[in-house]
Design a protein around this motif. Structure first.
Motif, mmCIF file in Angstrom:
data_model
loop_
_atom_site.group_PDB
_atom_site.id
_atom_site.type_symbol
_atom_site.label_atom_id
_atom_site.label_comp_id
_atom_site.label_asym_id
_atom_site.label_seq_id
_atom_site.Cartn_x
_atom_site.Cartn_y
_atom_site.Cartn_z
ATOM 1 N N ALA A 59 0.555 -1.199 0.345
ATOM 2 C CA ALA A 59 -0.167 -0.278 0.355
ATOM 3 C C ALA A 59 1.232 0.844 0.387
ATOM 4 O O ALA A 59 1.729 0.944 -0.131
ATOM 5 N N PRO A 60 0.245 2.646 -0.527
ATOM 6 C CA PRO A 60 1.696 3.719 -0.478
ATOM 7 C C PRO A 60 1.444 3.781 1.209
ATOM 8 O O PRO A 60 0.494 3.720 2.126
ATOM 9 N N SER A 61 2.945 4.425 1.297
ATOM 10 C CA SER A 61 3.773 4.201 2.230
ATOM 11 C C SER A 61 3.274 6.023 2.890
ATOM 12 O O SER A 61 2.398 6.365 2.501
ATOM 13 N N GLU A 62 3.058 6.199 4.297
ATOM 14 C CA GLU A 62 2.822 7.709 4.753
ATOM 15 C C GLU A 62 3.813 8.679 4.296
ATOM 16 O O GLU A 62 3.027 9.412 4.169
ATOM 17 N N GLU A 63 5.260 7.818 3.716
ATOM 18 C CA GLU A 63 5.576 9.348 3.259
ATOM 19 C C GLU A 63 4.828 9.016 1.653
ATOM 20 O O GLU A 63 4.861 10.679 1.169
ATOM 21 N N GLU A 64 4.249 8.543 0.982
ATOM 22 C CA GLU A 64 4.067 8.636 0.126
ATOM 23 C C GLU A 64 2.357 9.536 -0.572
ATOM 24 O O GLU A 64 2.391 10.466 -1.062
ATOM 25 N N LEU A 65 1.728 9.053 1.125
ATOM 26 C CA LEU A 65 0.593 9.448 1.500
ATOM 27 C C LEU A 65 0.552 10.909 1.736
ATOM 28 O O LEU A 65 -0.354 11.922 1.254
ATOM 29 N N GLN A 66 1.515 11.911 2.588
ATOM 30 C CA GLN A 66 1.819 13.193 3.177
ATOM 31 C C GLN A 66 2.478 13.642 1.903
ATOM 32 O O GLN A 66 1.623 15.053 1.429
ATOM 33 N N PRO A 100 2.718 14.471 -14.676
ATOM 34 C CA PRO A 100 3.097 13.518 -14.410
ATOM 35 C C PRO A 100 3.248 13.359 -13.092
ATOM 36 O O PRO A 100 2.121 12.213 -12.335
ATOM 37 N N ARG A 101 4.058 14.296 -12.313
ATOM 38 C CA ARG A 101 4.221 14.642 -10.328
ATOM 39 C C ARG A 101 2.290 14.489 -9.816
ATOM 40 O O ARG A 101 2.048 13.839 -9.118
ATOM 41 N N LEU A 102 1.635 15.487 -9.948
ATOM 42 C CA LEU A 102 -0.292 14.764 -10.417
ATOM 43 C C LEU A 102 -0.438 14.083 -10.633
ATOM 44 O O LEU A 102 -1.907 13.541 -9.266
ATOM 45 N N ALA A 103 -0.158 13.309 -11.644
ATOM 46 C CA ALA A 103 -0.936 12.454 -12.273
ATOM 47 C C ALA A 103 -0.604 11.415 -10.862
ATOM 48 O O ALA A 103 -1.598 10.404 -11.079
ATOM 49 N N ARG A 104 0.657 11.396 -10.113
ATOM 50 C CA ARG A 104 1.442 9.679 -9.796
ATOM 51 C C ARG A 104 0.435 10.402 -8.301
ATOM 52 O O ARG A 104 0.060 9.247 -7.048
ATOM 53 N N GLN A 151 -2.060 11.794 -7.253
ATOM 54 C CA GLN A 151 -3.850 11.519 -7.756
ATOM 55 C C GLN A 151 -3.630 9.668 -8.131
ATOM 56 O O GLN A 151 -5.337 9.403 -7.185
ATOM 57 N N LYS A 152 -3.228 8.521 -8.313
ATOM 58 C CA LYS A 152 -3.329 7.544 -7.874
ATOM 59 C C LYS A 152 -2.991 7.759 -6.779
ATOM 60 O O LYS A 152 -3.948 6.732 -6.353
ATOM 61 N N ILE A 153 -1.635 8.170 -6.106
ATOM 62 C CA ILE A 153 -1.616 7.538 -4.687
ATOM 63 C C ILE A 153 -2.748 7.946 -3.948
ATOM 64 O O ILE A 153 -3.456 7.240 -2.925
ATOM 65 N N ALA A 154 -3.843 8.720 -4.495
ATOM 66 C CA ALA A 154 -4.979 9.483 -3.374
ATOM 67 C C ALA A 154 -5.937 8.372 -3.655
ATOM 68 O O ALA A 154 -6.521 8.357 -2.886
ATOM 69 N N SER A 155 -5.573 8.294 -4.611
ATOM 70 C CA SER A 155 -6.815 6.801 -5.182
ATOM 71 C C SER A 155 -6.543 6.073 -4.340
ATOM 72 O O SER A 155 -7.834 4.682 -3.824
ATOM 73 N N LEU A 156 -5.770 4.915 -4.921
ATOM 74 C CA LEU A 156 -5.386 3.908 -3.892
ATOM 75 C C LEU A 156 -5.865 3.707 -2.165
ATOM 76 O O LEU A 156 -6.389 3.364 -1.627
ATOM 77 N N GLY A 157 -5.319 5.157 -1.553
ATOM 78 C CA GLY A 157 -5.518 5.258 -0.687
ATOM 79 C C GLY A 157 -6.767 5.068 0.216
ATOM 80 O O GLY A 157 -6.502 4.696 0.953
ATOM 81 N N ASP A 158 -7.389 5.568 -0.677
ATOM 82 C CA ASP A 158 -9.135 5.717 -0.401
ATOM 83 C C ASP A 158 -9.097 4.455 -0.101
ATOM 84 O O ASP A 158 -10.727 3.859 0.610
#
Length: 281
Positions: free
Chosen positions: A232-239, A261-265, A267-274
């Motif tokens: 899963a996305p790490s705390e660092e990635e989520l932050q 590309p940073r924005l897309a990444r 958004q993907k992390i946010a979606s997975l985190g959710d």
């Protein structure tokens, strides 16, 4: 009849991180496995069950799936005498979520299996040989293929390589790239040893994630929560994702070619985190 873990049951299989294999001959392990934190559960009719016990295990699986349980099932390869009996029985299973086809080496094996099951039944192609890796792009694009999985132990036996991540990097990369080409969810990696230490499981998950694979087989239900965390996305990635998205919503200007590309990444992390219940945790 026990209820499947509600969180896991609600998670789409395309996002499943932990895939718990349960010996189909051990019916007493079905309920604890389904109640565990495993994102997906697989009743194993293939490698876990000797030939003499196939019929009995198959009947246990069919009774469970027609008695309120839902699970995936690993079936014998199309080259096995047991494949016909497996697909015939599972075509009548109400709670079948999909099958994992052992020793997949050609795209037609997936398609033929899917044709013998109820319409729309997804098939995970388990790649376990050099030939399977060589044909994996075609397998990923075959009608019926839902996701790719890597049978690391049998692949090692077939090719003669060690368990060192470098020795398996080429095969893992082939599955990852083929999944992308075929428009599939991320590939599923092979399991850590059933008795592996927490450190060993964490290291195995690190390799899986770094290779771009998004799921992992598991032989021990005590490991599945660690696998879920490791993939899963790490705390660092989520932050980081929160900071990028907050800046974007505040009207941050596009400063260079890496912004989108940073924005897309993010958004993907946010979606997975959710999806994994981590975004607002």
């Amino acid at each position: 009849m026990p209820i499947r873990n509600r969180r896991a049951a609600a998670l789409p299989a395309k996002l499943s991180r932990s895939w718990l294999l349960i010996n189909a001959a051990r019916q007493e392990d079905f309920a604890p496995g389904l109640a565990s934190e495993a994102d997906s559960v697989i009743f194993d009719l293939e490698a876990s069950v000797p030939a003499a016990g196939k019929a009995s295990a198959r009947e246990s699986v069919l009774n469970a799936l027609n008695g309120g349980m839902t699970a995936w099932v690993r079936i014998s390869p199309t080259t096995s005498e047991h494949w016909e009996d497996d697909v015939k029985a599972l075509s009548k299973a109400d709670g079948l979520r999909g099958v994992m086809l052992a020793e997949t080496e050609r795209p037609d094996q997936v398609t033929y299996t899917a044709m013998r099951l109820k319409a729309g039944t997804p098939v995970i192609a388990l790649i376990e040989s050099a030939l399977g890796v060589e044909n994996v792009t075609q397998i990923a694009s075959a009608p019926g293929t839902f996701r790719l999985a890597f049978g690391t132990n049998d692949f090692r036996k077939d090719v003669g390589v060690s368990a060192d991540p470098m020795a398996l990097a080429y095969a893992r990369s082939r599955l990852v790239i083929a999944s992308r080409v075929g428009g599939l969810p991320g590939a599923i990696d092979g399991p850590a040893e059933a008795n592996a230490s927490e450190h060993a499981v964490a290291e195995a998950c690190r390799v899986t994630a770094e290779m771009g694979m998004t799921g992992k087989l598991s032989l021990n239900r005590a490991q599945v929560e660690q696998v879920n965390t490791g993939l899963a996305p790490s705390e660092e990635e989520l932050q980081w994702a929160r900071e990028v998205l907050e800046a974007h919503e505040s009207g941050a200007a596009i400063g260079d070619g890496s912004y989108l590309p940073r924005l897309a990444r993010a958004q993907k992390i946010a979606s997975l985190g959710d999806s994994y219940g981590l975004w607002n945790a």
